[in-house]
Scaffold this motif. Structure first.
Motif, PDB file in Angstrom:
ATOM      1  N   UNK A   1     -69.417  20.752  43.369  1.00 15.45           N
ATOM      2  CA  UNK A   1     -68.919  20.537  44.730  1.00 15.45           C
ATOM      3  C   UNK A   1     -69.850  19.667  45.567  1.00 15.45           C
ATOM      4  N   UNK A   2     -71.099  19.516  45.134  1.00 19.83           N
ATOM      5  CA  UNK A   2     -72.041  18.682  45.890  1.00 19.83           C
ATOM      6  C   UNK A   2     -71.923  17.195  45.575  1.00 19.83           C
ATOM      7  N   UNK A   3     -71.258  16.874  44.487  1.00 21.17           N
ATOM      8  CA  UNK A   3     -71.109  15.461  44.131  1.00 21.17           C
ATOM      9  C   UNK A   3     -70.294  14.741  45.200  1.00 21.17           C
ATOM     10  N   UNK A   4     -70.862  13.677  45.742  1.00 19.32           N
ATOM     11  CA  UNK A   4     -70.190  12.905  46.780  1.00 19.32           C
ATOM     12  C   UNK A   4     -70.381  13.450  48.181  1.00 19.32           C
ATOM     13  N   UNK A   5     -70.973  14.638  48.306  1.00 18.00           N
ATOM     14  CA  UNK A   5     -71.222  15.182  49.641  1.00 18.00           C
ATOM     15  C   UNK A   5     -72.341  14.402  50.325  1.00 18.00           C
ATOM     16  N   UNK A   6     -72.273  14.377  51.634  1.00 14.34           N
ATOM     17  CA  UNK A   6     -73.293  13.680  52.420  1.00 14.34           C
ATOM     18  C   UNK A   6     -74.215  14.717  53.070  1.00 14.34           C
ATOM     19  N   UNK A   7     -75.516  14.497  52.884  1.00 19.54           N
ATOM     20  CA  UNK A   7     -76.528  15.490  53.234  1.00 19.54           C
ATOM     21  C   UNK A   7     -77.594  14.840  54.107  1.00 19.54           C
ATOM     22  N   UNK A   8     -77.953  15.511  55.198  1.00 21.34           N
ATOM     23  CA  UNK A   8     -79.038  15.029  56.060  1.00 21.34           C
ATOM     24  C   UNK A   8     -80.152  16.070  56.044  1.00 21.34           C
ATOM     25  N   UNK A   9     -81.391  15.601  55.806  1.00 19.03           N
ATOM     26  CA  UNK A   9     -82.539  16.491  55.701  1.00 19.03           C
ATOM     27  C   UNK A   9     -83.635  16.006  56.643  1.00 19.03           C
ATOM     28  N   UNK A  10     -84.144  16.898  57.474  1.00 19.29           N
ATOM     29  CA  UNK A  10     -85.272  16.542  58.335  1.00 19.29           C
ATOM     30  C   UNK A  10     -86.577  16.853  57.601  1.00 19.29           C
ATOM     31  N   UNK A  11     -87.580  16.006  57.807  1.00 23.74           N
ATOM     32  CA  UNK A  11     -88.849  16.189  57.113  1.00 23.74           C
ATOM     33  C   UNK A  11     -88.714  16.050  55.616  1.00 23.74           C
TER      34      UNK A  11
ATOM     35  N   UNK B   1     -91.682  20.243  50.279  1.00 23.97           N
ATOM     36  CA  UNK B   1     -90.391  20.893  50.061  1.00 23.97           C
ATOM     37  C   UNK B   1     -89.255  19.936  50.392  1.00 23.97           C
ATOM     38  N   UNK B   2     -89.411  19.163  51.447  1.00 22.40           N
ATOM     39  CA  UNK B   2     -88.365  18.220  51.837  1.00 22.40           C
ATOM     40  C   UNK B   2     -88.061  17.212  50.753  1.00 22.40           C
TER      41      UNK B   2
ATOM     42  N   UNK C   1     -69.918  10.949  58.072  1.00 23.13           N
ATOM     43  CA  UNK C   1     -70.299  12.237  58.650  1.00 23.13           C
ATOM     44  C   UNK C   1     -70.843  13.164  57.565  1.00 23.13           C
ATOM     45  N   UNK C   2     -71.731  14.059  57.982  1.00 22.55           N
ATOM     46  CA  UNK C   2     -72.457  14.882  57.023  1.00 22.55           C
ATOM     47  C   UNK C   2     -71.761  16.210  56.762  1.00 22.55           C
ATOM     48  N   UNK C   3     -71.676  16.538  55.470  1.00 23.93           N
ATOM     49  CA  UNK C   3     -71.173  17.845  55.041  1.00 23.93           C
ATOM     50  C   UNK C   3     -72.274  18.901  55.123  1.00 23.93           C
ATOM     51  N   UNK C   4     -73.536  18.454  55.014  1.00 19.32           N
ATOM     52  CA  UNK C   4     -74.664  19.375  54.909  1.00 19.32           C
ATOM     53  C   UNK C   4     -75.799  18.896  55.803  1.00 19.32           C
ATOM     54  N   UNK C   5     -76.413  19.830  56.519  1.00 20.54           N
ATOM     55  CA  UNK C   5     -77.645  19.576  57.269  1.00 20.54           C
ATOM     56  C   UNK C   5     -78.690  20.575  56.811  1.00 20.54           C
ATOM     57  N   UNK C   6     -79.877  20.079  56.480  1.00 18.74           N
ATOM     58  CA  UNK C   6     -81.004  20.951  56.155  1.00 18.74           C
ATOM     59  C   UNK C   6     -82.100  20.710  57.186  1.00 18.74           C
ATOM     60  N   UNK C   7     -82.363  21.732  57.993  1.00 20.55           N
ATOM     61  CA  UNK C   7     -83.426  21.664  58.999  1.00 20.55           C
ATOM     62  C   UNK C   7     -84.724  22.147  58.364  1.00 20.55           C
ATOM     63  N   UNK C   8     -85.499  21.189  57.874  1.00 21.59           N
ATOM     64  CA  UNK C   8     -86.699  21.498  57.105  1.00 21.59           C
ATOM     65  C   UNK C   8     -87.993  21.170  57.836  1.00 21.59           C
TER      66      UNK C   8
ATOM     67  N   UNK D   1     -65.289  21.344  57.999  1.00 19.76           N
ATOM     68  CA  UNK D   1     -66.275  22.361  57.645  1.00 19.76           C
ATOM     69  C   UNK D   1     -67.589  21.741  57.242  1.00 19.76           C
ATOM     70  N   UNK D   2     -68.546  22.587  56.926  1.00 22.35           N
ATOM     71  CA  UNK D   2     -69.853  22.100  56.516  1.00 22.35           C
ATOM     72  C   UNK D   2     -70.798  23.250  56.256  1.00 22.35           C
ATOM     73  N   UNK D   3     -72.040  22.908  55.929  1.00 23.27           N
ATOM     74  CA  UNK D   3     -73.071  23.907  55.654  1.00 23.27           C
ATOM     75  C   UNK D   3     -74.374  23.466  56.299  1.00 23.27           C
ATOM     76  N   UNK D   4     -74.986  24.394  57.019  1.00 16.22           N
ATOM     77  CA  UNK D   4     -76.281  24.155  57.658  1.00 16.22           C
ATOM     78  C   UNK D   4     -77.270  25.151  57.080  1.00 16.22           C
ATOM     79  N   UNK D   5     -78.425  24.653  56.662  1.00 13.34           N
ATOM     80  CA  UNK D   5     -79.487  25.519  56.150  1.00 13.34           C
ATOM     81  C   UNK D   5     -80.733  25.286  56.995  1.00 13.34           C
ATOM     82  N   UNK D   6     -81.223  26.348  57.619  1.00 13.86           N
ATOM     83  CA  UNK D   6     -82.429  26.294  58.432  1.00 13.86           C
ATOM     84  C   UNK D   6     -83.585  26.902  57.650  1.00 13.86           C
ATOM     85  N   UNK D   7     -84.699  26.192  57.589  1.00 15.75           N
ATOM     86  CA  UNK D   7     -85.860  26.700  56.865  1.00 15.75           C
ATOM     87  C   UNK D   7     -86.691  27.592  57.781  1.00 15.75           C
ATOM     88  N   UNK D   8     -86.808  28.853  57.382  1.00 16.27           N
ATOM     89  CA  UNK D   8     -87.643  29.803  58.099  1.00 16.27           C
ATOM     90  C   UNK D   8     -88.989  29.949  57.420  1.00 16.27           C
ATOM     91  N   UNK D   9     -89.535  31.156  57.455  1.00 16.09           N
ATOM     92  CA  UNK D   9     -90.824  31.435  56.827  1.00 16.09           C
ATOM     93  C   UNK D   9     -91.014  32.939  56.743  1.00 16.09           C
TER      94      UNK D   9
END
Length: 262
Positions: free
Chosen positions: A16-26, A31-32, A97-104, A148-156
């Motif tokens: 399902x990730x093939x062709x998806x657009x992903x934005x990653x900070x850091x 890890x980024x 437009x992004x399907x996925x955001x990773x706040x790293x 729709x979309x998916x957001x992943x926030x990096x905690x600790x």
């Protein structure tokens, strides 16, 4: 069969990730960079920002050397909210437009209670807490357009384990779960999932160079249930799952990857 330390692990594949657009900070190192690489190898179209331009350019070149599409990337200081949001909008204008955001993006520089000024406190929050909110604000309209979309926030786990030496970082990272849970219902109505991934002590080169001394080795042995060191790819693997359709009913949750430290 149990994994043997040092033995290569075959990566999971998420069609399902093939062709998806992903934005990653850091995304330029640590890890980024592991996440940028992992998404690219899944066939996703990756965009990332990082303040460190030299390792970012080197990462982009390595992906091209692997015959993967060159990622969109830009040098960006996330303390500048306008620059952060403009980068997301420019990347979306370039690849969609992004399907996925990773706040790293984060910085766990050490500091003491007595040494913190108001200016330093604001700077730590501007790196470790504020960018996640404004990155979400920038990507959500596009995710709604996509359905729709998916957001992943990096905690600790640092603040949860009551680690000392970085109170401002602990404050910022403790807020990640509040951000995740506070937006889950509003975003869920648009089928946008939002989750937290909280790493343990991950053996990035920075961590090894700065803090993995003899006492650090003892701390790992004392606190982890598993003897293996947590690697950047271990975090990337959890993020891949949460970004994929296989996690379609996972939202408002924290997923801890720490070899059993907590």
């Amino acid at each position: 069969m149990n994994h043997i330390e040092g033995e290569a692990i075959a990566p999971a594949t998420f069609p399902s990730l093939r062709g998806r657009r992903v934005f990653i900070t850091g995304g330029g190192s640590g890890i980024g960079a592991a996440m940028v690489t992992a998404f690219a190898r899944q066939g996703a179209h990756v965009a990332f920002i990082d303040i460190a331009e030299e390792p970012s350019a080197a990462l982009a070149a390595r992906l091209v050397d692997e015959a993967l599409p060159a990622p969109w990337w830009r040098g960006c200081d996330v303390r500048d909210v306008s620059a952060l949001q403009n980068a997301i909008r420019d990347a979306a204008a370039s690849i969609g437009d992004f399907h996925v955001l990773v706040n790293n993006v984060a910085s766990d520089d050490r500091h003491t209670l007595d040494a913190v000024s108001a200016e330093y406190y604001d700077q730590r929050i501007a790196i470790n807490q504020r960018p996640a909110f404004f990155a979400i604000q920038a990507v959500v309209p596009g995710m709604r357009q996509l359905g729709g979309g998916a957001i992943v926030n990096l905690g600790s786990i640092g603040w949860q384990a009551k680690s000392g030496g970085y109170p401002c970082y602990a404050i910022a990272k403790s807020a990640v779960n509040g951000l995740t849970r506070g937006l889950a219902r509003e975003l869920g109505a648009s089928r946008i999932r939002i989750n937290t991934v909280s790493p343990g002590w991950v053996m990035t080169q920075r961590q090894i160079d700065l803090w993995l001394d003899a006492e650090g080795e003892k701390e790992l042995a004392r606190n982890q249930c598993l003897p293996d060191r947590v690697q950047p790819d271990d975090i990337a693997n959890m993020v891949l799952f949460l970004a994929s359709d296989q996690a379609r009913t996972c939202t408002a949750q924290e997923f801890v990857v720490d070899a059993g430290w907590l």
